[in-house]
Every structure is written in C-alpha cells, then in structure tokens.
Design an enzyme around this catalytic site. Structure first.
Site, PDB file in Angstrom:
ATOM      1  N   CYS A   1       0.810  -1.378  -0.015  1.00 32.71           N
ATOM      2  CA  CYS A   1      -0.048   0.025  -0.103  1.00 32.71           C
ATOM      3  C   CYS A   1       0.603   1.251   0.631  1.00 32.71           C
ATOM      4  O   CYS A   1       0.388   2.154  -1.009  1.00 32.71           O
ATOM      5  CB  CYS A   1      -1.054   0.393   1.242  1.00 32.71           C
TER       6      CYS A   1
ATOM      7  N   ARG B   1      -8.106  -5.218  -1.463  1.00 33.04           N
ATOM      8  CA  ARG B   1      -7.413  -4.091  -2.605  1.00 33.04           C
ATOM      9  C   ARG B   1      -8.625  -3.802  -3.547  1.00 33.04           C
ATOM     10  O   ARG B   1      -8.302  -3.862  -4.226  1.00 33.04           O
ATOM     11  CB  ARG B   1      -5.866  -4.438  -2.808  1.00 33.04           C
TER      12      ARG B   1
END
Length: 221
Positions: free
Chosen positions: A55, A132
């Site tokens: 991330c 995600r």
C-alpha cells in the site's frame, strides 16, 4: 460516519451500473461526503491497513501521479479501517521517506460500515485484510468499472489511468474501447442492428467490427 444503505442493500455486492452508496466520514482532509463530489469522476480505492509495504508503494505513486488524475477531472479517495490518526502518522512517514505528500483524502472506516456497503467486506467479516478494491465512479455517481487485487499485489497506476481514459473516451465518442486501447487510438463503433446493413457490409465482419476515427478526450489523448 453514515451511509444511506439499508442492511439488505449493504449485504449485496455492487455491480457495474449501480449508484455508488453515499457516505459521510472523517478523512485526512476533513469530513467528506461522497455525493458532494458529483460532477467529476472519482476513483475510490481501499487498502488493507496503514504502514503496509504494498500500500505504501501505491500511495507514493498515486501521489506522484495526482496531477495526471486532476487533468482528467478525477478525484482520488482512499479508504482504510485504520483510524484518522494512524493515517496521519503513515502520511508523515511517507513524506519523510519518499519526499512526496499524499494530499488526496484517506477515509477512516474502523467499523467497516463503508466497506460492507460497497461489498468489499462480507457482512460477518471482522477485518479487511484481503481487500484492495477500486471503484471508478462517473460524474453522475454511477459505478462504471471495478478492480480487485490481492493483498500481496499492488495496483498498476498506469492501468488505472488507462481505464479512466477509456471510460471517458467511450462516453465522449459513444463508442467501444478495444483490447489494449490507448488514448488517441481508434475506438470501435457499436455493431449495427439493421439487417440491410448486415447484408450490404463489405465483408462478414464489417457490420460488427468497425473502427472509428481518432478518439477524443480531455487533453491526454
């Protein structure tokens, strides 16, 4: 935070063509309300947690490419279960390590209300460790595309831009985007629904596989 979805609606997975569920929540730029961002494109994307390696690389690259999304009249908004103050600490660490400031909002979702409303988290799940997901939302608030990556694989930022370009181009040209399409390349015309045109087409594919001229866009084609 608050959403306008009923429990039954929140449990249903969203589909392309659905209206993006509205919500209000705290973010790193202050309170945000999704419906207040209408009239521009919006990419809403989730990440499993702050201070995670994949991330972090995504946020660094998105911050570096923020001007490219702005050129396309598109806002970015991130979503995470972590608290607002965890977001602040993470963004400070990113700034100090990579010399880039993440200025798009990161929304906190500690109770998973938003994640469940968007179908990113199952109703009985207690965390979003594998999530995600990315939603491409048009200026009318309609979900036009979705992608979902595993937690151990980062998004392609060039592909996010290409998808945004393609969505905007097919709207502007009332056309279709072929495989591997890039801005400025020809699009495809929708197949004819007229039998006479089918019979008079130049060859057996010309009635359903037809290119347009160069596509038009918003300064990026």
């Amino acid at each position: 935070m608050d959403t306008n979805e009923t429990p039954a609606e929140s449990a249903r997975a969203l589909r392309i063509g659905d209206t993006a569920p509205d919500f209000e929540a705290r973010s790193t730029i202050g309170p945000v309300k999704l419906s207040a961002l209408r009239d521009r494109w919006l990419i809403l994307f989730s990440h499993p947690a702050d201070f995670t390696p994949v991330c972090t690389t995504e946020f660094v690259e998105l911050a570096r490419q923020a001007d490219e999304f702005e050129k396309r009249d598109c806002n970015l908004m991130a979503l995470s279960v972590d608290s607002l103050f965890s977001h602040f600490a993470w963004l400070r660490a990113i700034r100090d390590r990579f010399d880039v400031e993440v200025r798009f909002p990161i929304v906190e979702d500690p109770t998973l209300v938003i994640g469940r409303a968007y179908g990113m988290v199952a109703p009985k799940d207690n965390d979003s460790a594998t999530v995600r997901t990315t939603f491409f939302i048009d200026p009318a608030g309609v979900i036009r595309a979705m992608t979902c990556y595993p937690a151990n694989m980062g998004r392609s930022i060039p592909e996010m831009l290409r998808m945004l370009d393609a969505l905007q181009a097919i709207d502007a040209n009332e056309a279709l985007a072929p495989a591997n399409w890039q801005p400025g390349e020809p699009l495809l015309k929708p197949p004819t629904q007229d039998l006479d045109e089918v019979f008079t087409a130049g060859d057996e594919t010309a009635w359903f596989l037809r290119e347009t001229g160069r596509s038009t866009g918003k300064g990026h084609g």
